[in-house]
Every structure is written in C-alpha cells, then in structure tokens.
Write an enzyme that holds these catalytic residues in place. Structure first.
Site, PDB file in Angstrom:
ATOM      1  N   THR A  51      -3.195  -9.710  11.510  1.00 29.65           N
ATOM      2  CA  THR A  51      -1.832  -9.495  12.013  1.00 29.65           C
ATOM      3  C   THR A  51      -1.533  -8.048  12.407  1.00 29.65           C
ATOM      4  O   THR A  51      -0.690  -7.804  13.251  1.00 29.65           O
ATOM      5  CB  THR A  51      -0.792  -9.921  10.956  1.00 29.65           C
ATOM      6  N   GLU A 101      -6.860 -10.020   4.317  1.00 30.79           N
ATOM      7  CA  GLU A 101      -6.252 -10.970   5.241  1.00 30.79           C
ATOM      8  C   GLU A 101      -7.330 -11.672   6.082  1.00 30.79           C
ATOM      9  O   GLU A 101      -7.263 -12.880   6.320  1.00 30.79           O
ATOM     10  CB  GLU A 101      -5.312 -10.181   6.143  1.00 30.79           C
ATOM     11  N   SER A 136      -2.621   2.954   3.768  1.00 33.12           N
ATOM     12  CA  SER A 136      -2.064   1.807   4.497  1.00 33.12           C
ATOM     13  C   SER A 136      -2.634   1.742   5.913  1.00 33.12           C
ATOM     14  O   SER A 136      -2.507   2.688   6.695  1.00 33.12           O
ATOM     15  CB  SER A 136      -0.536   1.936   4.540  1.00 33.12           C
ATOM     16  N   HIS A 151     -11.090  -6.630   5.060  1.00 32.98           N
ATOM     17  CA  HIS A 151      -9.661  -6.747   4.755  1.00 32.98           C
ATOM     18  C   HIS A 151      -9.369  -8.127   4.163  1.00 32.98           C
ATOM     19  O   HIS A 151      -9.874  -9.141   4.645  1.00 32.98           O
ATOM     20  CB  HIS A 151      -8.838  -6.516   6.025  1.00 32.98           C
ATOM     21  N   ASN A 186      -1.767  -0.034   8.547  1.00 28.26           N
ATOM     22  CA  ASN A 186      -0.838   0.013   9.690  1.00 28.26           C
ATOM     23  C   ASN A 186      -0.231   1.404   9.853  1.00 28.26           C
ATOM     24  O   ASN A 186       0.072   1.833  10.960  1.00 28.26           O
ATOM     25  CB  ASN A 186       0.213  -1.106   9.607  1.00 28.26           C
ATOM     26  N   CYS A 192       1.342  -9.329  14.260  1.00 29.00           N
ATOM     27  CA  CYS A 192       2.659  -9.192  13.635  1.00 29.00           C
ATOM     28  C   CYS A 192       3.607  -8.476  14.607  1.00 29.00           C
ATOM     29  O   CYS A 192       3.317  -7.349  15.027  1.00 29.00           O
ATOM     30  CB  CYS A 192       2.500  -8.392  12.350  1.00 29.00           C
ATOM     31  N   SER A 228       5.062  -0.473   4.699  1.00 26.89           N
ATOM     32  CA  SER A 228       5.282  -0.512   3.247  1.00 26.89           C
ATOM     33  C   SER A 228       5.952   0.766   2.741  1.00 26.89           C
ATOM     34  O   SER A 228       5.857   1.096   1.563  1.00 26.89           O
ATOM     35  CB  SER A 228       3.964  -0.784   2.515  1.00 26.89           C
ATOM     36  N   HIS A 275       0.842  -1.192   0.000  1.00 29.69           N
ATOM     37  CA  HIS A 275       0.000   0.000   0.000  1.00 29.69           C
ATOM     38  C   HIS A 275       0.877   1.242   0.000  1.00 29.69           C
ATOM     39  O   HIS A 275       0.980   1.962   0.983  1.00 29.69           O
ATOM     40  CB  HIS A 275      -0.946  -0.012   1.205  1.00 29.69           C
TER      41      HIS A 275
HETATM   42  S1  SF4 Z   1       3.157  -6.097   8.421  1.00 33.54           S
HETATM   43 FE1  SF4 Z   1       4.663  -7.110   7.131  1.00 33.54          FE
HETATM   44  S2  SF4 Z   1       5.595  -8.733   8.382  1.00 33.54           S
HETATM   45 FE2  SF4 Z   1       3.723  -8.034   9.388  1.00 33.54          FE
HETATM   46  S3  SF4 Z   1       2.148  -9.457   8.662  1.00 33.54           S
HETATM   47 FE3  SF4 Z   1       2.061  -7.692   7.303  1.00 33.54          FE
HETATM   48  S4  SF4 Z   1       3.424  -8.184   5.622  1.00 33.54           S
HETATM   49 FE4  SF4 Z   1       3.875  -9.642   7.265  1.00 33.54          FE
END
Ligand code: SF4
Length: 285
Positions: free
Chosen positions: A161, A125, A217, A123, A219, A189, A261, A41
């Site tokens: 994660t 995931e 993104s 999402h 995160n 994660c 990212s 992202h």
């Molecule tokens: S943030 Fe990176 S290391 Fe963590 S789960 Fe996503 S892709 Fe994998």
C-alpha cells in the site's frame, strides 16, 4: 517566516484506528499486552504505550498469557495460528486497506492468475499478501526483478500500500512487456499517494522542507526522498531535538509534512519551536 503545511498530515486513518483500538483495550481490559512489532513506527508513540504496560517482544515464545496485539501492517497466518494454540487473546488492528489487498490477491489467485506483488520483500504487509496466495505470488521490488520471470498464465500486479507510484509504474511497464494483457489492481494507499504528490509541489515552493516522522518509518523515508529530490534543503526530523536552528532560522518559507504514524502533538511541538527561531531573528522577518 511563512510555514506551509501539506493538507494531509499527522496520523493516517489506519494508524488512528490502530492507536484508538489499543488505547481502548488498555482502559477496558486486563493485560499483559504484547506486540511482535511496533503498533506504529514512531518511538515517541510507542514510549507512551510502553508506559501503559504494552510490551514489545521479538517472538511468540516470550509470551505465555495475555493479549497479543496485531499491528496495522498485519501478521503472518502462522502467528495467528500459534497465538490461538497458546490460548492468547488476539486484538487485530490490521488496516482495512492492507486486508483489502490480501483479499484481492486471494480472489485473483482463485481465478487462476499469476499474482505479482510490488513491494519490499521483508515487509510484513508483503508477507501477508504473499501468504494470502499460499506463497504462489512473486514479489518484485524493482522492474529489473522481472528479468528471470517466465509468464505462463494471465497476470495481475498488486502493490504494497505504501509503495511509490513511480516504482509501480516502472514495474508495471516491465510486466506489460511480458504480458500485454496484464492488469494492475490499485491497492496503493490514497493517503500515502496524496502526501507524496503534495510534498513534490510544496518542496518546489519552499526554501526548506521538514518531513516529521520516524527514521524507521518506510513512508516517512519515502516522503523525505521525494522532498530531497525537489529541494536540497530537506530534513527528516523525529521531533524538536533534530531541528537545526541555524539551517531553519533564516528561511522565509518552510514546508512541513509528516509520515502517517506521526502524531499531531509532535508536529505542533516542531512548529512552536520553529516560531521561537523567528522571534530570535526579528531582523530577518
Ligand atoms: S498508511 Fe495508514 S491508511 Fe495507508 S495502508 Fe498504511 S495504515 Fe492504512
């Protein structure tokens, strides 16, 4: 002006791995290369791949031949199946941590547990983990989502994660009220957790915080929220063009972190630019 960095910064290992797989693929194979969602992202990184011939499309219907690249977030089982039927070559960059969460969900499903997934319903995931349980798991975004849930068998909580630990704790507390023996399988994660922990501390020590990363993104946005809770002078910047010189130039201590990212070169550009503000304001140093 002092610049303090989070120790964990730049690409995470999952993104590094995905980017390397795609770079090698472009060098060594013949295209066309296709993506159903960005490999990372980050628009700047995606721009480089686009120049190298990687095309982003919204549906498999738009692809008739070539290589389908699966992003680090993984994909629905249905997509793998249909891509194979179409005779496409599949290059899978799904992060091993994401695959690990899917495998755990599958295992506990087969052991007779009711799986709860803490995460964002839409999402990729989360969809992947859900499919690993034949869609029998229940997705919980917030603790209050448990209000209508009935518990009829042993339960486990698995998380997307990149979720925040705080949200997970609230969700698990609520689950425990319904099932005292509920288990939490920690699929968070570690990289995301470290960055969230670090920025909480750095934001308290700094006059201003820069979270470098894409506004799309998840995160990166989470890091920004955490930073802003601790320090009102927090900014999410995608690159040098988003820097607000007047807000930054007079600060004595600036903390910098990044989404998982964000490539190092974007962070370097931001740092170099900030240093020029310092030169422009020598009397403030
Ligand atoms: S943030 Fe990176 S290391 Fe963590 S789960 Fe996503 S892709 Fe994998």
């Amino acid at each position: 002006m002092e610049i303090i960095f989070s120790k964990d910064i730049g690409f995470c290992f999952g993104v590094k791995r995905a980017v390397k797989i795609v770079e090698d693929l472009i060098k060594e194979s013949e295209g066309p290369f296709w993506l159903l969602e960005p490999i990372v992202h980050n628009e700047k990184v995606m721009g480089k791949f686009k120049k190298a011939g990687v095309r982003l499309v919204t549906s498999l219907e738009e692809i008739d031949k070539g290589v389908l690249i699966i992003s680090a977030h993984g994909e629905k089982t249905e997509v793998y199946r249909r891509a194979k039927e179409k005779g496409l070559k599949i290059v899978d960059t799904t992060c091993p941590l994401v695959t690990g969460a899917q495998n755990l969900a599958k295992k506990f499903q087969s052991l007779g547990y009711q799986i709860f997934i803490a995460g964002d319903k839409n999402h990729k995931e989360v969809t992947g983990i859900l499919e690993a349980t034949d869609k029998k798991a229940i997705v919980i975004s917030k603790a209050k989502d448990f209000s209508k849930v009935k518990i009829e068998k042993p339960t486990v909580l698995i998380s997307q994660t990149t979720q925040s630990l705080r949200n997970i704790k609230e969700i698990f507390k609520e689950l425990k009220k319904k099932d005292k023996k509920a288990k939490f399988l920690n699929t968070l994660c570690p990289t995301c957790q470290n960055r969230q922990k670090e920025i909480k501390e750095l934001a308290k020590k700094a006059d201003l915080v820069l979270v470098v990363g894409s506004k799309s993104s998840a995160n990166t946005k989470r890091l920004f929220e955490i930073a802003r809770n601790k320090n009102k002078n927090s900014f999410l910047v995608e690159g040098v063009n988003d820097l607000n010189k007047s807000a930054i130039a007079e600060r004595k201590r600036i903390a910098i972190t990044s989404g998982t990212s964000t490539p190092d070169w974007i962070i370097d550009e931001v740092v170099e630019k900030i240093k020029t503000y310092e030169k422009d304001n020598p009397e403030k140093n």
